[in-house]
Design a protein around this motif. Structure first.
Motif, mmCIF file in Angstrom:
data_model
loop_
_atom_site.group_PDB
_atom_site.id
_atom_site.type_symbol
_atom_site.label_atom_id
_atom_site.label_comp_id
_atom_site.label_asym_id
_atom_site.label_seq_id
_atom_site.Cartn_x
_atom_site.Cartn_y
_atom_site.Cartn_z
ATOM 1 N N LEU A 173 1.003 -1.126 0.187
ATOM 2 C CA LEU A 173 -0.003 0.003 -0.013
ATOM 3 C C LEU A 173 0.587 1.158 -0.159
ATOM 4 C CD1 LEU A 173 -2.326 -1.222 2.869
ATOM 5 C CD2 LEU A 173 -3.093 -0.854 0.438
ATOM 6 N N VAL A 174 0.517 2.206 -0.882
ATOM 7 C CA VAL A 174 1.204 3.493 -0.799
ATOM 8 C C VAL A 174 0.311 4.511 -0.840
ATOM 9 C CG1 VAL A 174 2.819 4.904 -1.993
ATOM 10 C CG2 VAL A 174 3.320 2.185 -2.036
ATOM 11 N N PRO A 175 -0.110 5.013 0.486
ATOM 12 C CA PRO A 175 -1.184 6.110 0.395
ATOM 13 C C PRO A 175 -0.460 7.456 0.424
ATOM 14 C CG PRO A 175 -0.871 5.304 2.525
ATOM 15 C CD PRO A 175 -0.065 4.489 1.672
ATOM 16 N N MET A 176 -0.756 8.440 -0.432
ATOM 17 C CA MET A 176 0.104 9.614 -0.519
ATOM 18 C C MET A 176 -0.611 10.743 -0.324
ATOM 19 S SD MET A 176 2.444 9.217 -3.939
ATOM 20 C CE MET A 176 1.250 9.369 -4.985
ATOM 21 N N ALA A 177 -0.208 11.686 0.165
ATOM 22 C CA ALA A 177 -0.961 13.260 0.506
ATOM 23 C C ALA A 177 -2.302 12.954 1.377
ATOM 24 C CB ALA A 177 -1.139 14.065 -0.754
ATOM 25 N N SER A 178 -2.039 12.202 2.425
ATOM 26 C CA SER A 178 -3.252 11.814 2.969
ATOM 27 C C SER A 178 -2.974 11.397 4.561
ATOM 28 C CB SER A 178 -4.232 10.424 2.510
ATOM 29 O OG SER A 178 -3.081 9.295 2.433
ATOM 30 N N GLN A 179 -4.033 11.110 5.447
ATOM 31 C CA GLN A 179 -3.921 10.470 6.748
ATOM 32 C C GLN A 179 -4.913 9.593 6.907
ATOM 33 O OE1 GLN A 179 -1.822 14.351 9.149
ATOM 34 N NE2 GLN A 179 -3.857 13.974 9.295
ATOM 35 N N PRO A 180 -4.776 8.667 7.922
ATOM 36 C CA PRO A 180 -6.028 7.767 8.104
ATOM 37 C C PRO A 180 -6.874 8.073 8.877
ATOM 38 C CG PRO A 180 -3.976 7.152 9.347
ATOM 39 C CD PRO A 180 -3.704 8.280 8.405
ATOM 40 N N THR A 181 -6.900 9.312 9.468
ATOM 41 C CA THR A 181 -7.721 9.782 10.475
ATOM 42 C C THR A 181 -8.961 10.603 9.707
ATOM 43 O OG1 THR A 181 -6.087 11.479 10.981
ATOM 44 C CG2 THR A 181 -6.132 9.888 12.534
ATOM 45 N N GLU A 300 3.181 18.692 11.411
ATOM 46 C CA GLU A 300 3.762 19.229 12.992
ATOM 47 C C GLU A 300 2.601 18.514 13.914
ATOM 48 O OE1 GLU A 300 2.381 22.905 10.314
ATOM 49 O OE2 GLU A 300 3.452 21.131 10.019
ATOM 50 N N THR A 301 1.342 18.110 13.170
ATOM 51 C CA THR A 301 0.308 17.721 14.458
ATOM 52 C C THR A 301 0.789 16.374 14.747
ATOM 53 O OG1 THR A 301 -0.611 16.532 12.462
ATOM 54 C CG2 THR A 301 -1.409 18.761 12.821
ATOM 55 N N GLY A 302 1.823 15.748 14.179
ATOM 56 C CA GLY A 302 2.191 14.582 14.751
ATOM 57 C C GLY A 302 1.225 13.427 14.430
ATOM 58 N N ILE A 303 0.082 13.363 13.539
ATOM 59 C CA ILE A 303 -0.827 12.369 13.673
ATOM 60 C C ILE A 303 -0.248 11.113 13.057
ATOM 61 C CG2 ILE A 303 -3.134 11.893 12.280
ATOM 62 C CD1 ILE A 303 -4.058 14.662 13.098
ATOM 63 N N MET A 304 0.392 11.465 11.681
ATOM 64 C CA MET A 304 0.787 10.563 10.975
ATOM 65 C C MET A 304 1.689 9.283 11.944
ATOM 66 S SD MET A 304 0.629 8.775 8.119
ATOM 67 C CE MET A 304 0.127 9.815 6.705
ATOM 68 N N GLU A 305 2.654 10.026 12.534
ATOM 69 C CA GLU A 305 3.721 9.320 13.465
ATOM 70 C C GLU A 305 2.945 8.414 14.355
ATOM 71 O OE1 GLU A 305 4.193 12.348 12.254
ATOM 72 O OE2 GLU A 305 6.384 12.421 11.550
ATOM 73 N N ARG A 306 1.932 9.114 14.697
ATOM 74 C CA ARG A 306 1.154 8.293 16.044
ATOM 75 C C ARG A 306 0.418 7.420 15.420
ATOM 76 N NH1 ARG A 306 -3.483 11.897 17.627
ATOM 77 N NH2 ARG A 306 -4.626 10.819 15.841
ATOM 78 N N GLU A 307 -0.303 7.477 14.223
ATOM 79 C CA GLU A 307 -1.243 6.388 13.522
ATOM 80 C C GLU A 307 -0.313 5.190 13.292
ATOM 81 O OE1 GLU A 307 -4.323 6.294 14.494
ATOM 82 O OE2 GLU A 307 -4.412 7.972 15.350
ATOM 83 N N LEU A 308 0.791 5.499 12.408
ATOM 84 C CA LEU A 308 1.654 4.364 11.893
ATOM 85 C C LEU A 308 2.021 3.536 12.828
ATOM 86 C CD1 LEU A 308 3.502 6.217 8.877
ATOM 87 C CD2 LEU A 308 1.510 4.740 8.931
ATOM 88 N N LEU A 316 7.235 6.020 6.842
ATOM 89 C CA LEU A 316 6.922 7.283 6.186
ATOM 90 C C LEU A 316 7.979 8.014 5.452
ATOM 91 C CD1 LEU A 316 4.607 9.808 6.199
ATOM 92 C CD2 LEU A 316 5.998 10.532 8.272
ATOM 93 N N LEU A 317 7.824 8.389 4.186
ATOM 94 C CA LEU A 317 8.562 9.182 3.518
ATOM 95 C C LEU A 317 7.975 10.632 3.599
ATOM 96 C CD1 LEU A 317 10.791 9.605 1.534
ATOM 97 C CD2 LEU A 317 9.319 8.984 -0.489
#
Length: 353
Positions: A173-181, A300-308, A316-317
């Motif tokens: 899976l390669v989701p780009m320009a997005s977040q899972p939340t 800077e929200t840190g959402i991606m690091e938290r959810e991954l 994460l790239l």
């Protein structure tokens, strides 16, 4: 989770993207009818038209590529995207891969409100769109496994849903320009400004208009400027008030051929998106690609690091911001990430075809 960052300075020639773009086999377009398509609302369309484009032979390894909001599969066929990915020796060489680019419900040549139902068209959401994509791939094209699902922006969010909803169906899976939340903050507020401006326009008339409501054009330009383009890039393009006025006037004067009902449905469809509750179900290897200056998904929200951290094989790239990046639009230029994506895909085992 592993975090990959590209070097701070990236050589990227935006002036002539076609110069380095490789050729690839001619795209083929087709339609498939999904019978008795049921939406999450309980509504059913007996014959739902799903349009798609393919590149390469059907005997190749299947790759599903998903487009952004208001776009279509063929909008991915740019020199900066397809020209960097689908040619001989490139990461998704169409001589090896069978590339599938569907038009999501409500987009391109797939079924949408402007076909005739107008505001009586089912109020679809992202889950409905992914379900239709799955039916196209399995029933329409007869596939039982995908090597890769890759999506950009809305397509990136659809990619997250694919991983949660059909965890065994793909290798990568390669989701780009997005977040899972879920939709929130500026991203959802700005989408509301589009949909509310259309609904509150007297010319809209509950979807039964005789001329296109003018609010759709202005709201779309407003959203584009506010949530895409990159801070440094805009400063470079419009360093003075006069230059900024010229840029805005050009965008407002550009042809706007979209249908207001289609636009309303397209942005509203993200209203209940939230793949986060099911992230632990993802089985495929995952490479998330975002840009540091993405206005809709600010790192800077840190959402991606938290959810991954909840996805067992995720990376994460993060593409650094520069005058050459374009904020939320950055990932539409594959030069920023194609080598890392190719390296990633080469490490992903094949789980079955």
């Amino acid at each position: 989770m592993r975090l990959f960052r590209i070097a701070a300075v990236i050589a990227f020639a935006l002036a002539s993207p076609a110069a380095s773009a490789a050729e690839y086999p001619a795209p083929k377009e087709g339609d498939w009818i999904a019978h008795d398509a049921r939406f999450h609302t309980g509504e059913i369309i007996s014959d739902l038209r799903l349009h798609y484009t393919t590149i390469g032979a059907a005997s190749g390894e299947p790759v599903l590529i998903l487009h952004g909001t208001t776009q279509s599969g063929t909008r991915m066929l740019t020199p900066a995207f397809a020209g960097e990915l689908f040619g001989p020796g490139q990461p998704l060489d169409a001589g090896k891969y069978y590339i599938i680019l569907p038009d999501s419900i409500g987009h391109g040549k797939s079924a949408k409100p402007s076909d005739g139902l107008r505001a009586k068209f089912p109020r679809y959401n992202y889950d409905d769109m992914v379900t239709a994509q799955y039916r196209l791939v399995t029933e329409g094209l007869g596939l039982r496994h995908l090597r890769l699902v890759l999506g950009n922006s809305m397509g990136g969010m659809h990619t997250w849903i694919w991983g949660v909803k059909y965890p065994e169906f793909m290798d990568a899976l390669v989701p780009m320009a997005s977040q899972p939340t879920e939709m929130s903050s500026r991203n959802w507020i700005m989408r509301r400004l589009i949909t509310d401006s259309i609904r509150n326009d007297p010319e809209w008339n509950n979807g039964n208009y005789t001329v296109q409501p003018r609010s759709a054009r202005v709201a779309s330009v407003f959203y584009g400027v506010a949530t895409a383009g990159g801070t440094l890039a805009y400063q470079k393009m419009a360093p003075t008030r006069e230059a900024a006025d010229t840029l805005l006037d050009e965008r407002l004067a550009a042809p706007f051929t979209a249908d207001a009902n289609d636009v309303l449905y397209q942005w509203d469809s993200s209203r209940d998106y939230n793949a986060a509750p099911g992230l632990e179900r993802i089985q495929a290897a995952l490479l998330a690609i975002n840009s540091a200056d993405d206005e809709r998904n600010p790192p800077e929200t840190g959402i991606m690091e938290r959810e991954l951290k909840r996805v067992k094989n995720a990376r994460l790239l993060l593409i650094p911001a520069s005058e050459d990046t374009r904020g939320h639009l950055t990932t539409g230029s594959a030069k920023f990430w194609k080598q890392q994506a190719q390296d990633f895909l080469e490490t992903v085992p094949r789980r079955g075809m």
